[in-house]
Design a protein around this motif. Structure first.
Motif, PDB file in Angstrom:
ATOM      1  N   TYR A   1      50.004  18.127  57.930  1.00  0.00           N
ATOM      2  CA  TYR A   1      49.679  16.755  58.356  1.00  0.00           C
ATOM      3  C   TYR A   1      48.182  16.452  58.225  1.00  0.00           C
ATOM      4  O   TYR A   1      47.791  15.319  57.980  1.00  0.00           O
ATOM      5  CB  TYR A   1      50.139  16.512  59.792  1.00  0.00           C
ATOM      6  N   MET A   2      47.354  17.481  58.407  1.00  0.00           N
ATOM      7  CA  MET A   2      45.905  17.225  58.356  1.00  0.00           C
ATOM      8  C   MET A   2      45.277  17.637  57.025  1.00  0.00           C
ATOM      9  O   MET A   2      44.130  17.303  56.741  1.00  0.00           O
ATOM     10  CB  MET A   2      45.186  17.941  59.506  1.00  0.00           C
ATOM     11  N   ALA A   3      46.054  18.350  56.195  1.00  0.00           N
ATOM     12  CA  ALA A   3      45.511  18.867  54.932  1.00  0.00           C
ATOM     13  C   ALA A   3      44.887  17.794  54.039  1.00  0.00           C
ATOM     14  O   ALA A   3      43.897  18.063  53.367  1.00  0.00           O
ATOM     15  CB  ALA A   3      46.592  19.625  54.159  1.00  0.00           C
ATOM     16  N   PRO A   4      45.404  16.536  54.019  1.00  0.00           N
ATOM     17  CA  PRO A   4      44.805  15.539  53.121  1.00  0.00           C
ATOM     18  C   PRO A   4      43.384  15.123  53.510  1.00  0.00           C
ATOM     19  O   PRO A   4      42.648  14.617  52.676  1.00  0.00           O
ATOM     20  CB  PRO A   4      45.756  14.337  53.237  1.00  0.00           C
TER      21      PRO A   4
ATOM     22  N   ILE B   1      39.808  23.400  51.376  1.00  0.00           N
ATOM     23  CA  ILE B   1      39.657  23.029  52.792  1.00  0.00           C
ATOM     24  C   ILE B   1      38.668  23.976  53.484  1.00  0.00           C
ATOM     25  O   ILE B   1      38.872  25.198  53.516  1.00  0.00           O
ATOM     26  CB  ILE B   1      41.022  23.037  53.508  1.00  0.00           C
ATOM     27  N   PRO B   2      37.585  23.430  54.034  1.00  0.00           N
ATOM     28  CA  PRO B   2      36.600  24.260  54.743  1.00  0.00           C
ATOM     29  C   PRO B   2      37.165  24.778  56.068  1.00  0.00           C
ATOM     30  O   PRO B   2      37.803  24.028  56.819  1.00  0.00           O
ATOM     31  CB  PRO B   2      35.430  23.296  54.989  1.00  0.00           C
ATOM     32  N   CYS B   3      36.922  26.051  56.327  1.00  0.00           N
ATOM     33  CA  CYS B   3      37.453  26.690  57.543  1.00  0.00           C
ATOM     34  C   CYS B   3      36.408  27.590  58.183  1.00  0.00           C
ATOM     35  O   CYS B   3      35.526  28.127  57.513  1.00  0.00           O
ATOM     36  CB  CYS B   3      38.663  27.568  57.197  1.00  0.00           C
ATOM     37  N   LEU B   4      36.557  27.764  59.487  1.00  0.00           N
ATOM     38  CA  LEU B   4      35.808  28.781  60.222  1.00  0.00           C
ATOM     39  C   LEU B   4      36.804  29.826  60.713  1.00  0.00           C
ATOM     40  O   LEU B   4      37.924  29.477  61.109  1.00  0.00           O
ATOM     41  CB  LEU B   4      35.083  28.168  61.417  1.00  0.00           C
ATOM     42  N   LEU B   5      36.420  31.082  60.679  1.00  0.00           N
ATOM     43  CA  LEU B   5      37.248  32.132  61.258  1.00  0.00           C
ATOM     44  C   LEU B   5      36.957  32.196  62.746  1.00  0.00           C
ATOM     45  O   LEU B   5      35.801  32.329  63.144  1.00  0.00           O
ATOM     46  CB  LEU B   5      36.944  33.480  60.589  1.00  0.00           C
TER      47      LEU B   5
ATOM     48  N   LYS C   1      47.797  27.064  50.946  1.00  0.00           N
ATOM     49  CA  LYS C   1      48.996  26.455  50.323  1.00  0.00           C
ATOM     50  C   LYS C   1      48.937  24.938  50.387  1.00  0.00           C
ATOM     51  O   LYS C   1      49.187  24.238  49.392  1.00  0.00           O
ATOM     52  CB  LYS C   1      50.243  26.985  51.046  1.00  0.00           C
ATOM     53  N   GLN C   2      48.566  24.398  51.565  1.00  0.00           N
ATOM     54  CA  GLN C   2      48.502  22.950  51.725  1.00  0.00           C
ATOM     55  C   GLN C   2      47.300  22.360  50.975  1.00  0.00           C
ATOM     56  O   GLN C   2      47.371  21.246  50.461  1.00  0.00           O
ATOM     57  CB  GLN C   2      48.442  22.580  53.210  1.00  0.00           C
ATOM     58  N   GLY C   3      46.212  23.116  50.905  1.00  0.00           N
ATOM     59  CA  GLY C   3      45.065  22.681  50.115  1.00  0.00           C
ATOM     60  C   GLY C   3      45.436  22.527  48.650  1.00  0.00           C
ATOM     61  O   GLY C   3      45.043  21.554  47.986  1.00  0.00           O
ATOM     62  N   ARG C   4      46.215  23.499  48.134  1.00  0.00           N
ATOM     63  CA  ARG C   4      46.654  23.443  46.735  1.00  0.00           C
ATOM     64  C   ARG C   4      47.511  22.192  46.500  1.00  0.00           C
ATOM     65  O   ARG C   4      47.342  21.497  45.500  1.00  0.00           O
ATOM     66  CB  ARG C   4      47.451  24.706  46.388  1.00  0.00           C
TER      67      ARG C   4
END
Length: 217
Positions: A77-80, A108-112, A99-102
């Motif tokens: 839902y938030m990937a776009p 998609i930028p992420c923090l661990l 997967k959703q980024g593809r």
């Protein structure tokens, strides 16, 4: 004080290198717009559905940060549109974001998220799990995810020395990660109650809600 006055006061206190995420979870669109009208553009939400509703109706130049615990089935839902996911706390979640980024042709930028607190309710990788993730080739294969840094939450306590110790340990892990991923730049730690300690310990991004919008209603 008004939302605009609160924002101005906090921003005046923050060092230039520290980014402010205004935590707008549970807050009305009207209140978010009051902050937006001051020129602020970065807002944090902890529920994907609420964030998506706000994204669809509020100005499109807002950067939406997902700061809460993320369920894998909600990533689509938030990937776009999501600008940064703070709480990536497992390899399975990282794979789903990829997967959703593809699907949406986005990186998609992420923090661990790292577990630094003494509370069982907090999520995140521990130090060993982080080392194992870095030792595997998995990160290189996730071409639709970009790791931008680390995020962590200190124990909810009045013991400032404990909070400082936990933030210090996260900063140490950040420095270690930087030797492997030299492009990382974000250390997201510190909220309304402890952001000043977090900044002293090296935070580059703070998540502040109640000090801007008032106590939760």
């Amino acid at each position: 004080m008004s939302i605009a006055e609160n924002l101005k006061k906090i921003k005046n206190e923050l060092p230039e290198k520290v980014t402010l995420v205004a935590v707008s979870k549970t807050k009305s669109e009207k209140k978010i717009l009051q902050a937006y009208e001051t020129g602020h553009r970065i807002f944090g939400e902890n529920k994907v559905q609420e964030m998506t509703e706000k994204w669809s109706s509020l100005p499109k130049d807002i950067e939406w940060h997902m700061i809460g615990h993320v369920q894998r089935n909600k990533v689509k839902y938030m990937a776009p549109y999501v600008s940064l996911i703070h709480g990536v706390d497992s390899l399975k979640l990282l794979r789903e974001v990829n997967k959703q980024g593809r699907k949406h042709n986005r990186v998609i930028p992420c923090l661990l998220q790292i577990f630094i607190a003494e509370e069982e309710t907090k999520f995140g990788f521990d130090e060993q799990e982080l080392q194992e993730l870095l030792a595997s080739n998995e990160l290189e294969e996730l071409s639709h995810v970009r790791i931008k840094g680390l995020m962590g939450m200190a124990t909810f306590t009045d013991n400032k020395e404990q909070i400082r110790k936990e933030f210090h340990s996260l900063k140490t892990m950040f420095e270690v990660l930087k030797t492997v991923l030299p492009d990382i730049s974000i250390l997201s730690m510190g909220m309304s109650g402890d952001y000043k300690i977090a900044i002293e310990e090296g935070s580059t991004m703070v998540r502040i809600g109640s000090s801007i919008f008032g106590a939760r209603s």
